[in-house]
Design a protein around this motif. Structure first.
Motif, mmCIF file in Angstrom:
data_model
loop_
_atom_site.group_PDB
_atom_site.id
_atom_site.type_symbol
_atom_site.label_atom_id
_atom_site.label_comp_id
_atom_site.label_asym_id
_atom_site.label_seq_id
_atom_site.Cartn_x
_atom_site.Cartn_y
_atom_site.Cartn_z
ATOM 1 N N ALA A 110 19.999 12.239 12.873
ATOM 2 C CA ALA A 110 19.774 13.603 13.341
ATOM 3 C C ALA A 110 19.935 13.669 14.854
ATOM 4 O O ALA A 110 20.590 14.570 15.396
ATOM 5 C CB ALA A 110 18.382 14.053 12.925
ATOM 6 N N GLU A 111 19.346 12.669 15.540
ATOM 7 C CA GLU A 111 19.407 12.635 17.005
ATOM 8 C C GLU A 111 20.843 12.567 17.472
ATOM 9 O O GLU A 111 21.277 13.296 18.392
ATOM 10 C CB GLU A 111 18.647 11.424 17.531
ATOM 11 C CG GLU A 111 17.234 11.788 17.963
ATOM 12 C CD GLU A 111 16.385 10.563 18.227
ATOM 13 O OE1 GLU A 111 16.968 9.487 18.500
ATOM 14 O OE2 GLU A 111 15.153 10.683 18.136
ATOM 15 N N ALA A 112 21.596 11.659 16.807
ATOM 16 C CA ALA A 112 22.990 11.483 17.195
ATOM 17 C C ALA A 112 23.761 12.793 17.001
ATOM 18 O O ALA A 112 24.545 13.207 17.876
ATOM 19 C CB ALA A 112 23.617 10.374 16.361
ATOM 20 N N ALA A 113 23.447 13.478 15.898
ATOM 21 C CA ALA A 113 24.149 14.735 15.626
ATOM 22 C C ALA A 113 23.845 15.764 16.717
ATOM 23 O O ALA A 113 24.749 16.426 17.249
ATOM 24 C CB ALA A 113 23.725 15.257 14.256
ATOM 25 N N THR A 114 22.575 15.882 17.087
ATOM 26 C CA THR A 114 22.176 16.825 18.125
ATOM 27 C C THR A 114 22.907 16.519 19.423
ATOM 28 O O THR A 114 23.465 17.432 20.092
ATOM 29 C CB THR A 114 20.662 16.743 18.368
ATOM 30 O OG1 THR A 114 20.012 16.407 17.159
ATOM 31 C CG2 THR A 114 20.125 18.063 18.899
ATOM 32 N N ALA A 115 22.865 15.220 19.797
ATOM 33 C CA ALA A 115 23.493 14.828 21.066
ATOM 34 C C ALA A 115 24.977 15.180 21.056
ATOM 35 O O ALA A 115 25.514 15.701 22.043
ATOM 36 C CB ALA A 115 23.304 13.327 21.259
ATOM 37 N N ARG A 116 25.622 14.918 19.922
ATOM 38 C CA ARG A 116 27.054 15.187 19.859
ATOM 39 C C ARG A 116 27.336 16.688 20.024
ATOM 40 O O ARG A 116 28.207 17.074 20.790
ATOM 41 C CB ARG A 116 27.595 14.703 18.529
ATOM 42 C CG ARG A 116 29.077 14.351 18.610
ATOM 43 C CD ARG A 116 29.574 13.871 17.281
ATOM 44 N NE ARG A 116 29.489 14.920 16.291
ATOM 45 C CZ ARG A 116 29.265 14.681 14.997
ATOM 46 N NH1 ARG A 116 29.083 13.457 14.569
ATOM 47 N NH2 ARG A 116 29.200 15.679 14.162
ATOM 48 N N GLU A 117 26.513 17.502 19.350
ATOM 49 C CA GLU A 117 26.695 18.948 19.446
ATOM 50 C C GLU A 117 26.584 19.416 20.885
ATOM 51 O O GLU A 117 27.399 20.212 21.370
ATOM 52 C CB GLU A 117 25.647 19.662 18.596
ATOM 53 C CG GLU A 117 26.155 19.971 17.194
ATOM 54 C CD GLU A 117 25.007 20.360 16.263
ATOM 55 O OE1 GLU A 117 24.016 20.960 16.751
ATOM 56 O OE2 GLU A 117 25.097 20.022 15.070
ATOM 57 N N LYS A 118 25.581 18.856 21.560
ATOM 58 C CA LYS A 118 25.326 19.259 22.935
ATOM 59 C C LYS A 118 26.542 18.908 23.792
ATOM 60 O O LYS A 118 27.057 19.749 24.564
ATOM 61 C CB LYS A 118 24.088 18.532 23.434
ATOM 62 C CG LYS A 118 23.431 19.187 24.627
ATOM 63 C CD LYS A 118 22.083 18.519 24.915
ATOM 64 C CE LYS A 118 21.873 18.395 26.388
ATOM 65 N NZ LYS A 118 20.834 17.407 26.686
ATOM 66 N N VAL A 119 26.993 17.662 23.640
ATOM 67 C CA VAL A 119 28.118 17.200 24.451
ATOM 68 C C VAL A 119 29.355 18.053 24.171
ATOM 69 O O VAL A 119 30.062 18.503 25.087
ATOM 70 C CB VAL A 119 28.398 15.715 24.137
ATOM 71 C CG1 VAL A 119 29.733 15.278 24.729
ATOM 72 C CG2 VAL A 119 27.273 14.854 24.654
ATOM 73 N N GLU A 120 29.546 18.359 22.870
ATOM 74 C CA GLU A 120 30.722 19.162 22.503
ATOM 75 C C GLU A 120 30.661 20.546 23.140
ATOM 76 O O GLU A 120 31.649 21.054 23.678
ATOM 77 C CB GLU A 120 30.815 19.282 20.991
ATOM 78 C CG GLU A 120 31.567 18.128 20.381
ATOM 79 C CD GLU A 120 31.536 18.173 18.855
ATOM 80 O OE1 GLU A 120 30.949 19.110 18.280
ATOM 81 O OE2 GLU A 120 32.091 17.231 18.240
ATOM 82 N N ALA A 121 29.435 21.104 23.109
ATOM 83 C CA ALA A 121 29.275 22.436 23.698
ATOM 84 C C ALA A 121 29.597 22.424 25.181
ATOM 85 O O ALA A 121 30.317 23.288 25.697
ATOM 86 C CB ALA A 121 27.849 22.909 23.449
ATOM 87 N N GLU A 122 29.065 21.368 25.845
ATOM 88 C CA GLU A 122 29.297 21.258 27.297
ATOM 89 C C GLU A 122 30.796 21.167 27.585
ATOM 90 O O GLU A 122 31.330 21.825 28.495
ATOM 91 C CB GLU A 122 28.592 20.026 27.842
ATOM 92 C CG GLU A 122 27.185 20.328 28.343
ATOM 93 C CD GLU A 122 26.417 19.070 28.665
ATOM 94 O OE1 GLU A 122 27.074 18.017 28.862
ATOM 95 O OE2 GLU A 122 25.182 19.127 28.685
ATOM 96 N N LEU A 123 31.416 20.289 26.757
ATOM 97 C CA LEU A 123 32.859 20.090 26.974
ATOM 98 C C LEU A 123 33.624 21.401 26.795
ATOM 99 O O LEU A 123 34.488 21.764 27.609
ATOM 100 C CB LEU A 123 33.386 19.064 25.977
ATOM 101 C CG LEU A 123 33.108 17.601 26.329
ATOM 102 C CD1 LEU A 123 33.623 16.700 25.232
ATOM 103 C CD2 LEU A 123 33.735 17.234 27.662
ATOM 104 N N ALA A 124 33.253 22.146 25.761
ATOM 105 C CA ALA A 124 33.946 23.417 25.479
ATOM 106 C C ALA A 124 33.774 24.372 26.653
ATOM 107 O O ALA A 124 34.731 25.039 27.089
ATOM 108 C CB ALA A 124 33.375 24.011 24.202
ATOM 109 N N GLU A 125 32.569 24.401 27.178
ATOM 110 C CA GLU A 125 32.262 25.289 28.309
ATOM 111 C C GLU A 125 33.136 24.943 29.507
ATOM 112 O O GLU A 125 33.784 25.805 30.143
ATOM 113 C CB GLU A 125 30.798 25.131 28.637
ATOM 114 C CG GLU A 125 30.189 26.266 29.435
ATOM 115 C CD GLU A 125 28.716 26.001 29.688
ATOM 116 O OE1 GLU A 125 28.306 25.983 30.840
ATOM 117 O OE2 GLU A 125 28.000 25.747 28.660
#
Lengths: 177, 250
Positions: A108-123
């Motif tokens: 779950a933690e890994a999934a959250t972290a990945r989502e966050k990073v992806e969002a940042e990258l998209a931004e």
């Protein structure tokens, strides 16, 4: 021959009955047998047999007590073994559930972290794209001005005359089109 | 000691005693009775003085003797027979040790006199009769009436039973006495051959080897007989005591 000799010698020296059948000796033998056997019986029945029986009984009791004790200890050991087996099974079950939990959590933690990073990258990407677009627009706007200036200079050099700004812009626009 | 096979059975007065015209001297026979009683008692008292939970050699021997006689009595007369254990144990040890002392050269054999064995057999016989009558009253007479015998031969069977019952002390005592007497005479006769033959020169000395071998063999045999007769006497005692305990049981 020897036997007859011996018997002759016997008759010569004894001069009496065959000793085991001589009644003269019976009284003494009976008396001393009664005394000695009586004493012997007393010693045996009063002293030796009770002691021997006691020794054997004590040993018998001791052995059966030890056997009981062995039985008890064996049962105890069996119970301890069963308890140990039980604990072990429980511990195994616990360990399994803990491991499962930990895996879930880390997933779950890994999934959250990945989502966050992806969002940042998209931004960041969107930002960069916007910047590129504005720079491009600015550059495109400047292209027209530079072309006009350059054209006016070239024309001036070639023909020595002067052109109005409006004519140049019209010409440039026509060539660019 | 005289070189004849009979003199070994002669009683010798060691301490002459006389009461009311009766000769009750302390003889070599009396001496060996006393020696038998003293050595046996002393051995047993010494052997079990340790009262070891794990027995030593001597204590093991004492316990084995106890178990041996107790087993014999229990097998023949059942567990009620154990009330006679002191009597049976004393009889066995007295006869066994007296027989064994008799095996020493120049020692007197107490059991080679019929009066001794008759007294011991009568002790057993009277014990059987008195205890049987005390315990069972006239029911004790059932020992003369075997069960399962047809009526018409019953009188004959009862007669035979009565005769066999009353001849018990005779066979009981003569068996022990005759074995000890005959064994010791045989030994002495063959030993006599050795000395007589070796007096007849070199050939005689060579020939004397035969009776010598015979004496060696017989000595071993006599040790066996000494034990066996004590055992047989005790075993018969146990069987007779069984009659006193269970009169209808045979």
């Amino acid at each position: 021959m020897f036997i007859t000799q011996a018997l002759a010698a016997e008759e010569a020296n004894a001069g009496g009955a065959f000793p085991p059948f001589d009644p003269a000796t019976f009284a003494s033998q009976i008396l001393w047998l009664v005394i000695t056997f009586g004493v012997f019986y007393m010693i045996m029945s009063r002293v030796i047999i009770p002691r021997l029986a006691g020794i054997l009984e004590v040993r018998h009791d001791r052995i059966s007590r030890d056997l009981d004790e062995t039985e008890r200890l064996k049962n105890e050991a069996d119970a301890a073994h069963a308890a140990y087996e039980h604990e072990l099974a429980e511990a195994k079950k616990n360990a399994h559930s803990i491991a499962l939990e930990a895996t879930e959590k880390s997933k779950a933690e890994a999934a959250t972290a990945r989502e966050k990073v992806e969002a940042e990258l998209a931004e960041k990407m969107a930002e960069a794209e916007a910047r590129i677009a504005s720079i491009k627009a600015k550059a495109m706007a400047e292209v027209g001005t530079i072309a006009n200036d350059t054209t006016s200079e070239i024309v001036k050099e070639l023909i020595g005359g002067k052109l109005t700004k409006a004519e140049i812009t019209k010409a440039v626009s026509a060539s660019v089109k | 000691m005289a070189n004849d096979p009979i003199s070994q059975f002669k009683l010798k007065e060691l301490i002459p005693l006389e009461v009311g015209g009766m000769d009750i001297s302390f003889t070599n026979s009396s001496l060996f009775m006393v020696v038998t009683v003293l050595t046996t008692s002393a051995f047993f008292i010494w052997a079990i003085s340790g009262r070891g939970l794990v027995p030593g050699r001597a204590q093991s021997l004492a316990e084995m003797t106890y178990e041996f006689v107790a087993g014999m009595l229990r097998d023949s007369a059942g567990s009620e027979g154990m009330k006679f254990f002191p009597l049976v144990f004393s009889l066995f040890l007295f006869i066994l040790v007296a027989n064994m002392f008799g095996m020493f050269p120049y020692f007197f054999t107490v059991t080679s006199h019929i009066i001794i064995t008759v007294m011991l057999a009568m002790l057993v016989f009277m014990t059987v009769i008195l205890y049987g009558l005390y315990k069972h009253g006239l029911g004790f007479l059932k020992i003369f009436i075997p069960s399962g015998v047809p009526g018409f031969i019953l009188p004959l069977v009862v007669l035979i039973e009565i005769i066999s019952f009353f001849s018990r002390p005779l066979s009981h005592s003569v068996r022990l006495f005759a074995n000890m007497l005959a064994g010791h005479i045989t030994l002495k006769v063959f030993a006599g051959f050795i000395s007589s033959m070796s007096a007849a020169g070199a050939v005689g000395i060579a020939g004397a080897i035969l009776p010598l071998l015979m004496v060696v063999g017989l000595t071993g045999l006599e040790f066996l007989v000494a034990f066996l007769q004590a055992y047989v006497f005790t075993l018969l005692t146990c069987m007779y005591l069984n009659d006193a305990l269970h009169p209808g049981g045979h």
